[in-house]
Motif scaffolding. Structure first.
Motif, mmCIF file in Angstrom:
data_model
loop_
_atom_site.group_PDB
_atom_site.id
_atom_site.type_symbol
_atom_site.label_atom_id
_atom_site.label_comp_id
_atom_site.label_asym_id
_atom_site.label_seq_id
_atom_site.Cartn_x
_atom_site.Cartn_y
_atom_site.Cartn_z
ATOM 1 N N MET A 142 -21.910 -19.174 -56.262
ATOM 2 C CA MET A 142 -23.285 -19.601 -56.013
ATOM 3 C C MET A 142 -23.515 -19.835 -54.528
ATOM 4 O O MET A 142 -24.518 -19.379 -53.956
ATOM 5 N N ALA A 143 -22.602 -20.551 -53.885
ATOM 6 C CA ALA A 143 -22.765 -20.862 -52.467
ATOM 7 C C ALA A 143 -22.750 -19.598 -51.616
ATOM 8 O O ALA A 143 -23.457 -19.509 -50.603
ATOM 9 N N THR A 144 -21.961 -18.623 -52.013
ATOM 10 C CA THR A 144 -21.952 -17.346 -51.293
ATOM 11 C C THR A 144 -23.323 -16.687 -51.365
ATOM 12 O O THR A 144 -23.850 -16.183 -50.356
ATOM 13 N N ALA A 145 -23.922 -16.679 -52.554
ATOM 14 C CA ALA A 145 -25.252 -16.085 -52.711
ATOM 15 C C ALA A 145 -26.293 -16.839 -51.892
ATOM 16 O O ALA A 145 -27.165 -16.226 -51.252
ATOM 17 N N ILE A 146 -26.211 -18.158 -51.892
ATOM 18 C CA ILE A 146 -27.136 -18.960 -51.086
ATOM 19 C C ILE A 146 -26.956 -18.623 -49.611
ATOM 20 O O ILE A 146 -27.932 -18.421 -48.872
ATOM 21 N N GLY A 147 -25.701 -18.563 -49.176
ATOM 22 C CA GLY A 147 -25.426 -18.265 -47.772
ATOM 23 C C GLY A 147 -25.919 -16.897 -47.353
ATOM 24 O O GLY A 147 -26.432 -16.715 -46.245
ATOM 25 N N GLN A 148 -25.784 -15.926 -48.222
ATOM 26 C CA GLN A 148 -26.249 -14.575 -47.894
ATOM 27 C C GLN A 148 -27.761 -14.536 -47.719
ATOM 28 O O GLN A 148 -28.278 -13.850 -46.825
ATOM 29 N N ASP A 149 -28.487 -15.282 -48.556
ATOM 30 C CA ASP A 149 -29.937 -15.356 -48.402
ATOM 31 C C ASP A 149 -30.303 -16.026 -47.081
ATOM 32 O O ASP A 149 -31.210 -15.574 -46.364
ATOM 33 N N MET A 150 -29.616 -17.099 -46.749
ATOM 34 C CA MET A 150 -29.919 -17.816 -45.513
ATOM 35 C C MET A 150 -29.580 -16.980 -44.288
ATOM 36 O O MET A 150 -30.338 -16.961 -43.306
ATOM 37 N N ALA A 151 -28.453 -16.283 -44.339
ATOM 38 C CA ALA A 151 -28.071 -15.437 -43.204
ATOM 39 C C ALA A 151 -29.103 -14.343 -42.966
ATOM 40 O O ALA A 151 -29.432 -14.016 -41.811
ATOM 41 N N ALA A 152 -29.643 -13.783 -44.049
ATOM 42 C CA ALA A 152 -30.670 -12.751 -43.908
ATOM 43 C C ALA A 152 -31.939 -13.308 -43.290
ATOM 44 O O ALA A 152 -32.714 -12.569 -42.669
ATOM 45 N N ALA A 153 -32.162 -14.605 -43.451
ATOM 46 C CA ALA A 153 -33.351 -15.246 -42.891
ATOM 47 C C ALA A 153 -33.144 -15.712 -41.454
ATOM 48 O O ALA A 153 -34.034 -16.348 -40.878
ATOM 49 N N GLY A 154 -31.987 -15.419 -40.889
ATOM 50 C CA GLY A 154 -31.730 -15.830 -39.512
ATOM 51 C C GLY A 154 -31.298 -17.276 -39.384
ATOM 52 O O GLY A 154 -31.410 -17.870 -38.303
ATOM 53 N N VAL A 155 -30.795 -17.850 -40.462
ATOM 54 C CA VAL A 155 -30.337 -19.241 -40.457
ATOM 55 C C VAL A 155 -28.854 -19.268 -40.119
ATOM 56 O O VAL A 155 -28.101 -18.363 -40.489
ATOM 57 N N HIS A 156 -28.423 -20.333 -39.432
ATOM 58 C CA HIS A 156 -27.032 -20.442 -39.007
ATOM 59 C C HIS A 156 -26.294 -21.621 -39.626
ATOM 60 O O HIS A 156 -25.063 -21.598 -39.719
ATOM 61 N N GLN A 157 -27.015 -22.654 -40.022
ATOM 62 C CA GLN A 157 -26.368 -23.860 -40.533
ATOM 63 C C GLN A 157 -27.116 -24.374 -41.750
ATOM 64 O O GLN A 157 -28.350 -24.410 -41.767
ATOM 65 N N GLY A 158 -26.360 -24.759 -42.783
ATOM 66 C CA GLY A 158 -26.943 -25.328 -43.987
ATOM 67 C C GLY A 158 -26.548 -26.782 -44.133
ATOM 68 O O GLY A 158 -25.379 -27.133 -43.960
ATOM 69 N N LEU A 159 -27.514 -27.629 -44.449
ATOM 70 C CA LEU A 159 -27.255 -29.065 -44.573
ATOM 71 C C LEU A 159 -26.794 -29.403 -45.993
ATOM 72 O O LEU A 159 -27.489 -30.033 -46.779
ATOM 73 N N SER A 160 -25.600 -28.973 -46.315
ATOM 74 C CA SER A 160 -25.003 -29.188 -47.625
ATOM 75 C C SER A 160 -23.533 -28.810 -47.497
ATOM 76 O O SER A 160 -23.172 -28.040 -46.576
ATOM 77 N N PRO A 161 -22.636 -29.349 -48.324
ATOM 78 C CA PRO A 161 -22.857 -30.110 -49.546
ATOM 79 C C PRO A 161 -22.838 -31.624 -49.327
ATOM 80 O O PRO A 161 -22.344 -32.106 -48.307
ATOM 81 N N VAL A 162 -23.359 -32.352 -50.320
ATOM 82 C CA VAL A 162 -23.255 -33.809 -50.342
ATOM 83 C C VAL A 162 -21.913 -34.181 -50.979
ATOM 84 O O VAL A 162 -21.659 -33.841 -52.130
ATOM 85 N N LEU A 163 -21.066 -34.857 -50.213
ATOM 86 C CA LEU A 163 -19.738 -35.235 -50.705
ATOM 87 C C LEU A 163 -19.639 -36.729 -50.990
ATOM 88 O O LEU A 163 -18.535 -37.266 -51.120
ATOM 89 N N ASP A 164 -20.775 -37.395 -51.104
ATOM 90 C CA ASP A 164 -20.786 -38.808 -51.458
ATOM 91 C C ASP A 164 -20.309 -38.981 -52.900
ATOM 92 O O ASP A 164 -20.787 -38.296 -53.806
ATOM 93 N N VAL A 165 -19.398 -39.898 -53.115
ATOM 94 C CA VAL A 165 -18.905 -40.213 -54.453
ATOM 95 C C VAL A 165 -19.808 -41.279 -55.064
ATOM 96 O O VAL A 165 -20.052 -42.322 -54.453
ATOM 97 N N VAL A 166 -20.300 -41.027 -56.263
ATOM 98 C CA VAL A 166 -21.237 -41.949 -56.913
ATOM 99 C C VAL A 166 -20.538 -43.278 -57.213
ATOM 100 O O VAL A 166 -19.466 -43.304 -57.826
#
Length: 761
Positions: free
Chosen positions: A129-153
């Motif tokens: 899933m993350a690979t697919a998200i990254g590929q979409d963002m890269a095509a949009a000219g994006v370089h950094q994604g603000l994820s994942p959230v690693l906070d433990v509940v």
């Protein structure tokens, strides 16, 4: 570079935050980020002025207002050209976006929330899933994604439970690392957040103070981040808003220099959460001005201020020129920022703004198929009861009732674009196709007559829809009651950032609605679609079936309908417990003996959850047994294998998640009764079996001792294997011998798993 040019690389500009839609209501509650009006002065600075000496980052070009692909691509190019034209050296800005449930932009696929990823217990699927998200963002000219959230509940009342991956550090760390690998494989820098302790706020209140001991921080909160850095080479870390025992995380050099840099060897960039730098002055009051706050944050280890340069601006230049601030600190941060830009190819001679954007369908058929696969694997069957799967009863008429049954927004988290931005543009709809549960059931069950009544809203006290809902129930063979949350921001939802809960009862009057339906005399299957677990004790005792889905995304309707009908054999497992009562049980399963079910009787409050961590039922059955250890004694630097057999003893093919827990029998400090140490999702056809082999290093028993050094010590370790934290039929003991070892960042953090399929036996 001049001093001003170096400082400019540490700043950012959010042009999209200045734009308002003609249909946008005036309510501040619909802001897409906290406190944006407080810092409206940033909007007075044009992009041209902000980039006179260059610019570090462009903030959310795609994710702030609804843009078509053509409009978004043109805006990316325009903003880049402004930065390049105003910069003597021509250093491009890095573009960042949100990606918590997919690329947060208009018309992009909305995947399940992180809590739903966790329910899959499937790191390979999360990585895809993350690979697919990254590929979409890269095509949009994006370089950094603000994820994942690693906070433990730590408290289910916290509004951002939906963004997390549950209450166990190992599960969060493994799935978070998988997400990082996927996103970064597409060339997008992943950002670990929120560093650190944000989820442990008092009473689960957003931005609340965190009264946390150093040991809890070391053993529960920090390992998720450490694992993602050690095993996935995460490129960025985001600061937390919170203070830890009075010290704001963003000014703590122990966190951001000693631990993150010196001990863990992190070489990426540290970015502030939005306005976390000026918050040091306006909210925490540890600085008098935003300029003072900038100096404090820089010294502690923050490299880039988001979303606009307020503390990391001219004030830093003046402090260096006056001798109040060492230029070495500017150089340290600028070097990290520029190195990342080099790694991203932004300084390659052939890089151009126009070439950075490629035509792409952000909601492709492949994306939707992946979103459906995730959603199906994430749905948790709590109790099949007497009515599930529906193919057993073959009802002729079903009443589908509840606010989540007919509202597609109920499937999506607060950082999904339709919930995050589009409430400000009501005429635009959702931008994507999101079938409701009612629609999906109609497609799933074409021979069944379906009727729909809302009954009530998610929030509010309006009970006027109860009579029609009860009448519909009485006229049906079966009721499917779909209740839960609608996600929003800062009070505009029952779940999401700034939408914390007073207690764990279903929001609004939904609990009363379900009770009225249960009193109707018609069997009721209850489906909870939510961003957090709710107390379901009274409901579970009377329901004809019970299903939990944690915001399953745009394909959630089809996934839930498939589970209800029986077409999909559910295999999701709980990444958080389901409470029995509103607040009587511990917040998570990570309890020492004094706070666990072992201490029943010392308090009048019920300590046992309704459904435990790791639990999930199925339409088939599995047996886990034949536990074998490769050794019953190892040294403090040794390892052993744990082998069990899992067999599908039912009549349907399905998935089981085999879970390994360790229990430190006697330790120098009070430790959790059990800790998840390994897991494997196994697919088996009827009659088939597989061997699951966990390779456990002694390092996996390490904990922070009385002096806070992480140690592996001699003693007995109980090995527990089963299908949830409460269902552990396989038990054995390993003795660790030898001298106590102090371990650090180079310790073994992962339990490798091998699955050996044996076929029918």
């Amino acid at each position: 570079m001049t001093l001003a040019e170096k400082v400019a690389q540490l700043g950012s500009r959010w042009v999209g935050n200045d734009q308002t839609g003609a249909q946008e209501p005036a309510e501040e509650q619909l802001n897409v980020a906290p406190m944006q009006d407080v810092f409206s002065t940033a909007g007075a600075v044009s992009l041209e002025d902000a980039s006179r000496h260059g610019l570090g980052q462009l903030t959310r070009v795609w994710g702030s207002v609804p843009l078509s692909f053509e409009e978004g691509a043109a805006e990316v190019v325009r903003q880049h050209r402004v930065v390049l034209a105003g910069s003597r050296l021509g250093v491009p800005a890095l573009v960042h976006e949100e990606c918590l449930t997919g690329f947060t932009t208009y018309g992009a696929t909305v995947y399940p929330t992180a809590l739903a990823w966790a329910a899959t217990f499937d790191p390979e699927l999360v990585e895809r899933m993350a690979t697919a998200i990254g590929q979409d963002m890269a095509a949009a000219g994006v370089h950094q994604g603000l994820s994942p959230v690693l906070d433990v509940v730590r408290d289910y009342r916290w509004g951002r439970v939906e963004e997390s991956m549950g209450e166990d550090p190992y599960l969060v760390g493994i799935l978070g690392s998988a997400y990082v690998r996927g996103l970064q494989s597409a060339g997008i820098v992943a950002t670990l957040k929120h560093f650190a302790g944000y989820s442990a706020s008092r009473a689960g209140r957003n931005h609340g103070p965190v009264s946390i001991g150093r040991r809890e921080l070391l053993d529960v909160i920090l390992p998720t981040f450490e694992l993602a850095i050690a095993t996935a080479d995460a490129g960025s870390v985001m600061t937390s808003y919170s203070d830890l025992d009075g010290l704001p995380a963003g000014v703590d050099p122990w966190l951001f220099t000693q631990v993150l840099r010196d001990e863990w060897g992190f070489a990426g960039t540290v970015v502030s959460d939005y306005w976390a730098v000026p918050f040091l002055a306006s909210m925490h009051r540890v600085a008098a001005t935003a300029d003072d706050a900038g100096a404090l944050a820089l010294a502690a280890g923050t490299d880039v201020e988001l979303p606009d340069a307020i503390g990391f601006g001219a004030g830093l230049v003046k402090r260096v020129e006056s001798g109040e601030l060492s230029e070495d600190l500017i150089d340290r941060a600028a070097r990290r920022v520029l190195l990342q830009k080099v790694q991203l190819g932004l300084l390659d001679p052939d890089w151009t703004p126009e070439g950075s954007v490629r035509v792409r369908d952000f909601d492709s058929a492949g994306n939707r198929a992946l979103a459906l696969e995730l959603a199906e694997r994430s749905v948790v069957l709590l109790d099949a009861g007497t009515a599930l799967p529906l193919e057993r009863l073959a009802p002729k008429r079903i009443a589908v009732i509840g606010p989540a049954a007919g509202d597609p927004r109920s499937f999506m988290g607060c950082y999904a674009f339709p919930n995050h931005v589009l409430p400000r543009y009501p005429d635009l709809g959702l931008g994507i196709s999101v079938p409701t549960l009612f629609d999906a059931l109609g497609k799933e069950l074409p021979e069944v007559e379906l009727v729909h009544e809302r009954g009530s809203a998610v929030l509010g006290e309006d009970r006027s829809g109860f009579p029609a809902a009860v009448e519909a129930a009485r006229g049906a063979d079966l009721v499917i009651a779909c209740v839960g949350d609608v996600s929003g921001l800062f009070g505009q939802g029952s779940s999401g950032e700034g939408c914390d809960a007073e207690d764990l009862r279903l929001p609004g009057v939904q609990g009363e609605l379900v009770a009225a339906l249960l009193d109707s005399g018609t069997p009721v299957v209850v489906v909870v679609v939510s961003g957090r677990p709710y107390a379901l004790g009274e409901i579970a005792a009377r329901a004809a079936g019970l299903v939990q889905a944690f915001f399953p995304g745009q394909e959630g309707g089809a996934a839930i309908a498939g589970v209800l009908s029986g077409r999909v054999v559910p295999g999701g497992k709980l990444p958080v417990q389901i409470p029995r009562q509103l607040g009587g049980q511990p917040g998570t399963y990570l309890q020492p003996p004094l706070g666990s079910v072992e201490s029943a009787g010392i308090s009048g409050l019920e300590a046992t959850p309704l459904f435990p961590f790791g639990y999930g039922a199925s339409y088939t059955t599995f047996e886990v047994g034949d536990l074998r250890l490769s050794a019953d004694e190892i040294a403090t630097d040794g390892s052993f294998d744990v082998t069990v057999q899992v067999r599908n003893t039912g009549v349907r093919g399905g998935d089981e998640v085999v879970q390994l827990y360790l229990h430190d029998v006697v330790a120098q400090v009070a430790r959790p009764v059990k800790l998840l140490t390994g897991f494997a999702r196994v697919r088996l056809e009827p009659g088939d079996a597989a061997e699951v082999v966990f390779q456990v290093h002694a390092d996996r028993t390490a904990y922070s001792g009385p002096d806070l050094r992480r140690i592996v010590e001699a003693g007995e370790i109980e090995v527990l294997v089963g299908t949830s934290s409460a269902e552990l039929p396989c038990r054995a003991t390993v003795r660790i011998t030898g001298a106590t070892r102090v371990v650090g960042h180079d310790r073994t953090m992962v339990t490798p798993v091998e699955i050996r399929t044996r076929g029918t036996g």
